[in-house]
Write a protein that holds these residues in place. Structure first.
Motif, PDB file in Angstrom:
ATOM      1  N   LEU A   1       0.852  -1.177   0.000  1.00 49.84           N
ATOM      2  CA  LEU A   1       0.000   0.000   0.000  1.00 49.84           C
ATOM      3  C   LEU A   1       0.892   1.234   0.000  1.00 49.84           C
ATOM      4  N   VAL A   2       0.832   2.037  -1.054  1.00 46.75           N
ATOM      5  CA  VAL A   2       1.638   3.251  -1.175  1.00 46.75           C
ATOM      6  C   VAL A   2       0.960   4.384  -0.413  1.00 46.75           C
ATOM      7  N   PHE A   3      -0.356   4.551  -0.625  1.00 48.28           N
ATOM      8  CA  PHE A   3      -1.111   5.539   0.146  1.00 48.28           C
ATOM      9  C   PHE A   3      -2.588   5.204   0.095  1.00 48.28           C
ATOM     10  N   ARG A   4      -3.319   5.763   1.059  1.00 54.40           N
ATOM     11  CA  ARG A   4      -4.782   5.771   1.050  1.00 54.40           C
ATOM     12  C   ARG A   4      -5.182   7.176   1.453  1.00 54.40           C
ATOM     13  N   ARG A   5      -5.880   7.869   0.563  1.00 55.94           N
ATOM     14  CA  ARG A   5      -6.255   9.259   0.816  1.00 55.94           C
ATOM     15  C   ARG A   5      -7.768   9.434   0.727  1.00 55.94           C
ATOM     16  N   ARG A   6      -8.283  10.201   1.658  1.00 54.68           N
ATOM     17  CA  ARG A   6      -9.702  10.563   1.599  1.00 54.68           C
ATOM     18  C   ARG A   6      -9.826  11.653   0.550  1.00 54.68           C
ATOM     19  N   ILE A   7     -10.683  11.431  -0.431  1.00 59.86           N
ATOM     20  CA  ILE A   7     -10.850  12.430  -1.489  1.00 59.86           C
ATOM     21  C   ILE A   7     -12.178  13.144  -1.394  1.00 59.86           C
ATOM     22  N   SER A   8     -13.055  12.654  -0.524  1.00 58.64           N
ATOM     23  CA  SER A   8     -14.339  13.314  -0.323  1.00 58.64           C
ATOM     24  C   SER A   8     -14.829  12.973   1.062  1.00 58.64           C
ATOM     25  N   LYS A   9     -15.324  13.954   1.763  1.00 61.43           N
ATOM     26  CA  LYS A   9     -15.801  13.762   3.125  1.00 61.43           C
ATOM     27  C   LYS A   9     -17.315  13.698   3.141  1.00 61.43           C
ATOM     28  N   GLY A  10     -17.859  12.475   3.046  1.00 61.61           N
ATOM     29  CA  GLY A  10     -19.295  12.275   3.163  1.00 61.61           C
ATOM     30  C   GLY A  10     -20.118  13.035   2.148  1.00 61.61           C
ATOM     31  N   GLY A  11     -21.338  12.623   1.966  1.00 61.75           N
ATOM     32  CA  GLY A  11     -22.291  13.348   1.146  1.00 61.75           C
ATOM     33  C   GLY A  11     -22.171  13.144  -0.349  1.00 61.75           C
ATOM     34  N   ASP A  12     -21.036  12.679  -0.839  1.00 69.03           N
ATOM     35  CA  ASP A  12     -20.871  12.478  -2.275  1.00 69.03           C
ATOM     36  C   ASP A  12     -21.328  11.086  -2.657  1.00 69.03           C
ATOM     37  N   ASN A  13     -21.803  10.947  -3.863  1.00 70.62           N
ATOM     38  CA  ASN A  13     -22.410   9.697  -4.295  1.00 70.62           C
ATOM     39  C   ASN A  13     -21.422   8.854  -5.085  1.00 70.62           C
ATOM     40  N   LEU A  14     -20.854   7.833  -4.454  1.00 69.53           N
ATOM     41  CA  LEU A  14     -19.933   6.940  -5.144  1.00 69.53           C
ATOM     42  C   LEU A  14     -20.668   6.102  -6.177  1.00 69.53           C
ATOM     43  N   GLY A  15     -21.962   5.918  -6.005  1.00 69.90           N
ATOM     44  CA  GLY A  15     -22.720   5.135  -6.962  1.00 69.90           C
ATOM     45  C   GLY A  15     -22.640   5.708  -8.372  1.00 69.90           C
ATOM     46  N   ALA A  16     -22.325   6.994  -8.492  1.00 66.92           N
ATOM     47  CA  ALA A  16     -22.187   7.623  -9.804  1.00 66.92           C
ATOM     48  C   ALA A  16     -20.728   7.971 -10.088  1.00 66.92           C
ATOM     49  N   ALA A  17     -19.790   7.336  -9.377  1.00 65.18           N
ATOM     50  CA  ALA A  17     -18.373   7.655  -9.544  1.00 65.18           C
ATOM     51  C   ALA A  17     -17.758   6.832 -10.657  1.00 65.18           C
ATOM     52  N   CYS A  18     -16.659   7.350 -11.161  1.00 67.43           N
ATOM     53  CA  CYS A  18     -15.947   6.679 -12.236  1.00 67.43           C
ATOM     54  C   CYS A  18     -14.460   6.890 -12.006  1.00 67.43           C
ATOM     55  N   LEU A  19     -13.650   5.877 -12.230  1.00 68.98           N
ATOM     56  CA  LEU A  19     -12.215   5.926 -11.993  1.00 68.98           C
ATOM     57  C   LEU A  19     -11.483   5.524 -13.257  1.00 68.98           C
ATOM     58  N   ASP A  20     -10.416   6.224 -13.577  1.00 68.30           N
ATOM     59  CA  ASP A  20      -9.543   5.827 -14.678  1.00 68.30           C
ATOM     60  C   ASP A  20      -8.122   6.195 -14.285  1.00 68.30           C
ATOM     61  N   ALA A  21      -7.149   5.580 -14.951  1.00 65.82           N
ATOM     62  CA  ALA A  21      -5.754   5.809 -14.582  1.00 65.82           C
ATOM     63  C   ALA A  21      -4.849   5.660 -15.783  1.00 65.82           C
ATOM     64  N   ASP A  22      -3.735   6.350 -15.737  1.00 65.37           N
ATOM     65  CA  ASP A  22      -2.622   6.125 -16.658  1.00 65.37           C
ATOM     66  C   ASP A  22      -1.362   6.256 -15.805  1.00 65.37           C
ATOM     67  N   PRO A  23      -0.163   6.145 -16.373  1.00 66.42           N
ATOM     68  CA  PRO A  23       1.020   6.141 -15.518  1.00 66.42           C
ATOM     69  C   PRO A  23       1.212   7.372 -14.643  1.00 66.42           C
ATOM     70  N   SER A  24       0.601   8.501 -14.974  1.00 63.33           N
ATOM     71  CA  SER A  24       0.865   9.687 -14.186  1.00 63.33           C
ATOM     72  C   SER A  24      -0.336  10.329 -13.497  1.00 63.33           C
ATOM     73  N   PHE A  25      -1.563   9.950 -13.847  1.00 62.99           N
ATOM     74  CA  PHE A  25      -2.732  10.598 -13.260  1.00 62.99           C
ATOM     75  C   PHE A  25      -3.805   9.579 -12.898  1.00 62.99           C
ATOM     76  N   TYR A  26      -4.635   9.950 -11.926  1.00 64.96           N
ATOM     77  CA  TYR A  26      -5.844   9.207 -11.577  1.00 64.96           C
ATOM     78  C   TYR A  26      -6.991  10.178 -11.793  1.00 64.96           C
ATOM     79  N   TYR A  27      -7.987   9.740 -12.483  1.00 64.20           N
ATOM     80  CA  TYR A  27      -9.123  10.603 -12.788  1.00 64.20           C
ATOM     81  C   TYR A  27     -10.352  10.025 -12.097  1.00 64.20           C
ATOM     82  N   ILE A  28     -11.018  10.838 -11.329  1.00 63.37           N
ATOM     83  CA  ILE A  28     -12.200  10.388 -10.615  1.00 63.37           C
ATOM     84  C   ILE A  28     -13.280  11.435 -10.828  1.00 63.37           C
ATOM     85  N   MET A  29     -14.449  10.982 -11.184  1.00 69.20           N
ATOM     86  CA  MET A  29     -15.553  11.910 -11.339  1.00 69.20           C
ATOM     87  C   MET A  29     -16.729  11.358 -10.543  1.00 69.20           C
TER      88      MET A  29
END
Length: 195
Positions: free
Chosen positions: A154-182
């Motif tokens: 495990l390199v890191f675990r970071r909180r990116i949203s504090k409650g109230g946001d809907n993960l059910g509509a979240a999307c994750l993508d990655a490439d070697p330099s960025f992580y994209y979350i909507m």
């Protein structure tokens, strides 16, 4: 029973008895794979057309809860990344294309894994997860981004949203330099993203 049903012909294509009535659900891929976790801690990959087991493995878990598979990602080296949860803990397993476990990790209590991506080049892996607070976790839980190294540390675990946001509509993508979350913030009905 696990049943494949053809909605056009309105008939069963195949059916397979299950060891328990309480199983972990299914996840299918566009490449014709069917991922299945069961109440006995078994994870299977099936051919979605025939139902044939391509390979199966027992997940090393000390729970009587079923194995739930939430997401699968196959990188450009054909390595398979599976995330989900068993009870109130998340898991991630990295397999070879032949189904051999490269590494397996489990989260601490109340962190459940929902989406996984790996860049395929450096084999850095990112996972989107929530802190589980019960049946409404997807609507009011904290959202985390976790990163694992090639060998499963495990390199890191970071909180990116504090409650109230809907993960059910979240999307994750990655490439070697960025992580994209909507994801959508229900309070403001706006879209948020993290890079």
């Amino acid at each position: 029973e696990l049943i494949a049903y053809d909605p056009v012909e309105q008939e069963r294509v195949w059916e397979i008895p299950q060891p328990s009535h309480y199983n972990g659900g299914l996840l299918s891929t566009s490449s014709g794979l069917l991922m299945q976790g069961d109440a006995e801690g078994m994870f299977r990959i099936r051919d979605a057309i025939t139902g044939e087991v391509l390979w199966d493995r027992t997940l090393d878990n000390n729970s009587t809860d079923p194995v739930v598979c939430n997401d699968v990602f196959i990188d450009n080296n054909d390595q398979i990344y599976v995330v989900g949860n068993v009870g109130d803990k998340g898991y991630i397993v990295k397999y070879t294309a032949e189904g051999n476990i490269i590494w397996q990790k489990e989260t601490e209590q109340d962190i459940e894994y929902y989406q996984v991506k790996s860049d395929g080049e450096t084999e850095q892996t990112v996972v989107l997860s929530v802190e589980d607070f019960g049946p409404f976790a997807l609507n009011d839980a904290d959202i985390f981004l976790s990163k694992y190294s090639k060998n499963g540390d495990l390199v890191f675990r970071r909180r990116i949203s504090k409650g109230g946001d809907n993960l059910g509509a979240a999307c994750l993508d990655a490439d070697p330099s960025f992580y994209y979350i909507m994801f959508t913030c229900p309070a403001t009905h706006t879209h948020s993203h993290v890079r």
